[in-house]
Design an enzyme around this catalytic site. Structure first.
Site, PDB file in Angstrom:
ATOM      1  N   ASP A   3       0.846  -1.199   0.000  1.00  0.00           N
ATOM      2  CA  ASP A   3       0.000   0.000   0.000  1.00  0.00           C
ATOM      3  C   ASP A   3       0.886   1.255   0.000  1.00  0.00           C
ATOM      4  O   ASP A   3       1.789   1.375   0.837  1.00  0.00           O
ATOM      5  CB  ASP A   3      -0.880  -0.053   1.260  1.00  0.00           C
ATOM      6  N   HIS A   4       0.635   2.174  -0.895  1.00  0.00           N
ATOM      7  CA  HIS A   4       1.405   3.429  -0.972  1.00  0.00           C
ATOM      8  C   HIS A   4       2.911   3.196  -0.958  1.00  0.00           C
ATOM      9  O   HIS A   4       3.651   3.804  -0.168  1.00  0.00           O
ATOM     10  CB  HIS A   4       1.034   4.384   0.169  1.00  0.00           C
ATOM     11  N   ASN A  32     -10.166   0.818  -0.238  1.00  0.00           N
ATOM     12  CA  ASN A  32      -9.219   0.557   0.853  1.00  0.00           C
ATOM     13  C   ASN A  32      -9.793   0.984   2.209  1.00  0.00           C
ATOM     14  O   ASN A  32     -10.294   2.106   2.344  1.00  0.00           O
ATOM     15  CB  ASN A  32      -7.941   1.366   0.646  1.00  0.00           C
ATOM     16  N   ASP A  38       3.166   4.652  -5.293  1.00  0.00           N
ATOM     17  CA  ASP A  38       2.538   5.966  -5.130  1.00  0.00           C
ATOM     18  C   ASP A  38       3.527   7.038  -5.574  1.00  0.00           C
ATOM     19  O   ASP A  38       4.346   7.516  -4.796  1.00  0.00           O
ATOM     20  CB  ASP A  38       2.124   6.156  -3.669  1.00  0.00           C
ATOM     21  N   GLU A  50      -0.838   5.865  -8.684  1.00  0.00           N
ATOM     22  CA  GLU A  50      -1.656   6.934  -8.097  1.00  0.00           C
ATOM     23  C   GLU A  50      -1.394   8.268  -8.784  1.00  0.00           C
ATOM     24  O   GLU A  50      -0.265   8.633  -9.090  1.00  0.00           O
ATOM     25  CB  GLU A  50      -1.371   7.063  -6.595  1.00  0.00           C
ATOM     26  N   GLY A  59      -8.068   8.264   7.107  1.00  0.00           N
ATOM     27  CA  GLY A  59      -8.478   8.570   8.475  1.00  0.00           C
ATOM     28  C   GLY A  59      -9.902   9.094   8.491  1.00  0.00           C
ATOM     29  O   GLY A  59     -10.626   8.992   7.500  1.00  0.00           O
ATOM     30  N   ASN A  66      -8.710   1.002   6.399  1.00  0.00           N
ATOM     31  CA  ASN A  66      -7.754   0.735   7.473  1.00  0.00           C
ATOM     32  C   ASN A  66      -8.245   1.306   8.806  1.00  0.00           C
ATOM     33  O   ASN A  66      -8.393   0.585   9.783  1.00  0.00           O
ATOM     34  CB  ASN A  66      -6.379   1.329   7.127  1.00  0.00           C
ATOM     35  N   THR A  67      -8.512   2.615   8.819  1.00  0.00           N
ATOM     36  CA  THR A  67      -8.842   3.275  10.096  1.00  0.00           C
ATOM     37  C   THR A  67     -10.035   2.621  10.797  1.00  0.00           C
ATOM     38  O   THR A  67     -10.037   2.476  12.026  1.00  0.00           O
ATOM     39  CB  THR A  67      -9.132   4.772   9.844  1.00  0.00           C
ATOM     40  N   HIS A 105      -9.249   5.181  -2.128  1.00  0.00           N
ATOM     41  CA  HIS A 105      -8.562   5.122  -0.827  1.00  0.00           C
ATOM     42  C   HIS A 105      -9.421   5.835   0.209  1.00  0.00           C
ATOM     43  O   HIS A 105     -10.386   6.508  -0.127  1.00  0.00           O
ATOM     44  CB  HIS A 105      -7.192   5.806  -0.937  1.00  0.00           C
TER      45      HIS A 105
HETATM   46  P1  13P Z   1      -8.613   4.663   5.836  1.00  0.00           P
HETATM   47  O1  13P Z   1      -7.557   4.529   6.872  1.00  0.00           O
HETATM   48  O2  13P Z   1      -9.203   6.022   5.809  1.00  0.00           O
HETATM   49  O3  13P Z   1      -9.643   3.593   5.938  1.00  0.00           O
HETATM   50  O4  13P Z   1      -7.883   4.511   4.415  1.00  0.00           O
HETATM   51  C1  13P Z   1      -7.144   3.354   4.143  1.00  0.00           C
HETATM   52  C2  13P Z   1      -6.392   3.489   2.887  1.00  0.00           C
HETATM   53  O5  13P Z   1      -6.762   4.183   1.965  1.00  0.00           O
HETATM   54  C3  13P Z   1      -5.143   2.719   2.771  1.00  0.00           C
HETATM   55  O6  13P Z   1      -4.457   3.016   1.604  1.00  0.00           O
END
Ligand code: 13P
Length: 287
Positions: free
Chosen positions: A84-85, A229, A105, A135, A178, A231-232, A207
């Protein structure tokens, strides 16, 4: 077995749903995401940031852990292991370590340098049958110490990068990593439609999947987004469940918390979050 993300994303784009990329940080997160994908019969992409890769002892350890889990948990749904990135160097390191997919990225470089570096990686990924995400237009917010301004991508630059032969393209459309601020303007569907117009059938990546309202997610999918995507949201769910367990004070009579029991509520919370997202993205039953 790990697979490239190419086929699953092309199927998603044609079927008008999106495959979730869920970022992993340790064994528990990885196991929770893989088991949920299998239970939901959904394809899945495991995202690894460079920071998380370092935390988990390096990319080879990550590949070993994920491959071992796929075998020992009898995971039969398609799983892509994706950087990722990634930086240019990070992408090359993951290609060498056995990842099945990488993101480069290059959004913070000039478009010329982004094109030059992406081209080199397109060639390497094509030879090895790996998928590559590029990206254009940086995603807002902070991730692993990198702060982006939340740009809207230039559709012509998107076309220039898509034409290099990448598998998927992340275009900034006002999305942010986030939590979204109260005064967030929302996704720019105008930008998304203009990008789609230029890049045609290329699967697009959204993302910052945490906190985007369901109607915007559906609209983004209808406009060509095939990978989202998250994560948060997993992090918040994990934190809340772990905190609740600790505050309940159920340690073992002065011996401290059993580490396996301590992480169990967070593990279940991630499973529930991943399932909810797979439902929203429409990927359940699509393996
Ligand atoms: P969030 O943390 O906002 O869910 O985004 C995750 C993300 O885009 C990882 O590349």
């Amino acid at each position: 077995m790990l697979v490239s993300a190419k086929e699953m994303l092309n199927k998603a784009r044609e079927g008008k749903y999106a495959v979730g990329q869920f970022n992993i940080n340790n064994l528990e997160w990885t196991k929770a995401i893989l088991l949920t994908a299998q239970e939901c019969n959904s394809p899945v992409i495991l995202g690894v940031s460079e920071g998380a890769g370092k935390y988990m002892c390096g990319y080879k350890t990550v590949v070993g852990m994920v491959k071992g889990m796929i075998e020992e948990l009898n995971i039969t749904v398609p799983v892509a292991l994706h950087l990722d990135h990634g930086s240019f160097e990070g992408a090359k390191a993951c290609i060498n370590a056995g990842f099945s997919s990488v993101m480069f990225d290059g959004s913070h470089y000039s478009i010329e340098e982004n094109i030059a570096k992406t081209t080199e990686l397109v060639n390497a990924c094509n030879v090895l049958g790996l998928s590559l995400e590029a990206e254009v237009g940086s995603i807002g917010g902070e991730e692993d110490g990198v702060i982006g301004a939340g740009e809207c991508a230039d559709p012509d630059e998107c076309k220039a990068i898509a034409d290099l032969g990448v598998t998927m393209l992340a275009a900034g459309i006002g999305n942010i990593h986030g939590k979204y601020p109260e005064n967030w303007a929302g996704l720019s569907f105008e930008t998304l439609a203009a990008v789609k117009e230029k890049v045609g059938d290329m699967p697009l990546v959204l993302h910052g999947g945490t906190g985007i309202p369901a109607d915007m997610i559906k609209k983004a999918i209808s406009l060509g987004v095939a990978k989202i995507n998250v994560n948060t949201e997993c992090q918040l769910a994990f934190q809340a469940a772990t905190r609740e367990y600790i505050e309940a004070g159920k340690d073992q009579q002065g011996k401290g918390f059993d580490p396996r029991k301590l992480l169990a509520p967070g593990f279940e919370a991630i499973k529930a979050t991943v399932k909810e997202k797979m439902e929203l993205f429409g990927s359940i039953g699509k393996a």
